[in-house]
Design an enzyme around this catalytic site. Structure first.
Site, PDB file in Angstrom:
ATOM      1  CB  SER A 172      40.942  62.362  64.337  1.00  0.00           C
ATOM      2  OG  SER A 172      40.723  63.562  65.027  1.00  0.00           O
ATOM      3  CG  HIS A 374      45.485  64.481  65.996  1.00  0.00           C
ATOM      4  ND1 HIS A 374      45.036  63.697  67.039  1.00  0.00           N
ATOM      5  CD2 HIS A 374      44.402  64.694  65.220  1.00  0.00           C
ATOM      6  CE1 HIS A 374      43.746  63.453  66.893  1.00  0.00           C
ATOM      7  NE2 HIS A 374      43.339  64.044  65.796  1.00  0.00           N
TER       8      HIS A 374
END
Length: 406
Positions: A172, A374
């Site tokens: 990320s 995610h």
């Protein structure tokens, strides 16, 4: 619920908006054992709990920040080092929370595993001259993490191991930090055996739809940004045990009352699965603001100052330049893993990134795996996703080992 949560936190706690924890019956948790005294483990202690040997190290950056790094000690000598860079509102804990994490898989395979902690998180709140109570301490974003913190960590690892290069793995915002370094300080590409990006963040097309000029939460986003900047508060969502200063820290109490309970409940939900208040781990308001700016434009650009004059002084133009203009300088062998159910990084975002990388070795797309969002690259461990996570870990290990054999 996702839009409400995102609206609530105005792109600040990406953590909250992208954690699909799944149904209660599908969650295997808590991932962390609870300490007898009710306190929290350090990364080194977590490593010990996972039947490995850990070390802590302190790295001082060129601008005085004292960063804590952790190492999973490798008995095999010499061993190729692997450095893990955490994401937004996370810390080194994120890489060892899962007892079968990628960090432990690599250590068991003979790699020398190291983990960073960016300035401002729970492990890196020290400075040679400044204190966390000082406003100047928090004057940084993910730009400084990429330009200063990560290079310092790489140099420290290589100096301590005597190795000429290492593998760099990031998740990320950690990938954003890596892209800053590799494009703006290209000499560091020579020190990377590989750059592995998990859920890579260089473009944010979906966020533009929500936060951009015609986005559904633009008005509220602007309201919160102005409110928090005008308040003089500079530290964003410190770890629970460090949330002590109402004058400088932003917490759920700073969210308007109608959404406050939702903010608290969502954080507690995540912490319950993990087994403690390890997330959020804290960062600067400026880090979130830089991401907010990225949400408006959809692309990685340098930090935009409040006045055109300040931007012109810093960049020679009234608008900050994109980092992506220099992505052609990212020459390290690059391997990406992404998921088509990621709520933050869209397929288009990965496509746009792939088109810019000059030495892309692998573009791995996880498809139609509903649990692999995610945050699933790290945790929580949904029962329905355990087999897929094992495959993912194996694929990363196999790819790294193949590069080492060349």
């Amino acid at each position: 619920m996702y839009l409400q949560t995102y609206t609530l936190t105005v792109a600040l706690l990406v953590l909250l908006s992208h954690c699909s924890l799944g149904d209660d019956d599908d969650i295997e948790g808590p991932l962390m054992p609870v300490k007898a005294d009710g306190g929290m483990y350090t990364t080194e202690e977590i490593i010990k709990e996972r039947k490995h040997t850990g070390e802590s190290h302190t790295v001082e950056t060129e601008d005085g920040y004292k960063l804590t790094m952790f190492r999973v000690v490798q008995a095999k000598k010499p061993a190729i080092p692997v450095l893990f860079q955490h994401g937004y509102q996370a810390s080194s804990d994120a890489w060892v929370t899962d007892p079968e994490s990628l960090a432990f898989r690599l250590s068991d395979a003979g790699y020398d595993v190291w983990m960073t902690n960016a300035r401002g998180n729970a492990y890196s709140r020290s400075h040679a001259k400044l204190k966390p109570e000082d406003k100047e301490f928090w004057d940084f974003s993910w730009h400084e993490m990429g330009m200063i913190d990560l290079p310092a960590a790489i140099d420290y690892v290589l100096n301590n191991t005597g190795q000429p290069s290492l593998h760099l793995i990031a998740h990320s915002m950690g990938t954003t930090v890596c892209f800053v370094m590799a494009s703006s300080r290209p000499e560091y590409n020579q020190k990377l055996k590989s750059l592995v990006g998990l859920a890579p963040v260089a473009f944010l097309s979906k966020m533009v739809q929500m936060v951009g000029p015609e986005g559904m939460v633009e008005e509220m986003a602007n309201k919160y940004m102005k409110q928090w900047k005008d308040s003089g508060k500079v530290e964003l969502f410190p770890r629970k045990d460090l949330a002590t200063d109402d004058k400088s820290q932003i917490t759920c109490l700073d969210v308007e009352e109608s959404y406050r309970d939702m903010c608290v409940d969502k954080i507690e939900e995540i912490q319950k699965v993990i087994g403690g208040a390890y997330i959020p781990a804290g960062t600067s308001l400026k880090t979130m603001e830089h991401f907010y700016q990225m949400s408006v434009t959809g692309i990685m650009k340098h930090y935009k100052f409040d006045s055109a004059e300040d931007n012109k002084k810093a960049y020679g133009s009234e608008e900050p330049p994109p980092y992506t203009d220099n992505f052609k300088k990212i020459t390290a062998p690059t391997l990406l893993w992404s998921s088509d159910v990621d709520q933050i990084v869209m397929t288009k975002d990965v496509d746009d990134l792939v088109a810019l990388l000059p030495n892309l070795v692998a573009d791995n797309r996880l498809q139609d795996i509903d649990c692999f969002d995610h945050i699933a690259f790290l945790f929580p461990r949904q029962k329905s996703c355990i087999a897929e996570r094992a495959k993912f870990y194996s694929s990363v290990l196999d790819a790294i080992q193949k590069l080492d054999k060349k």
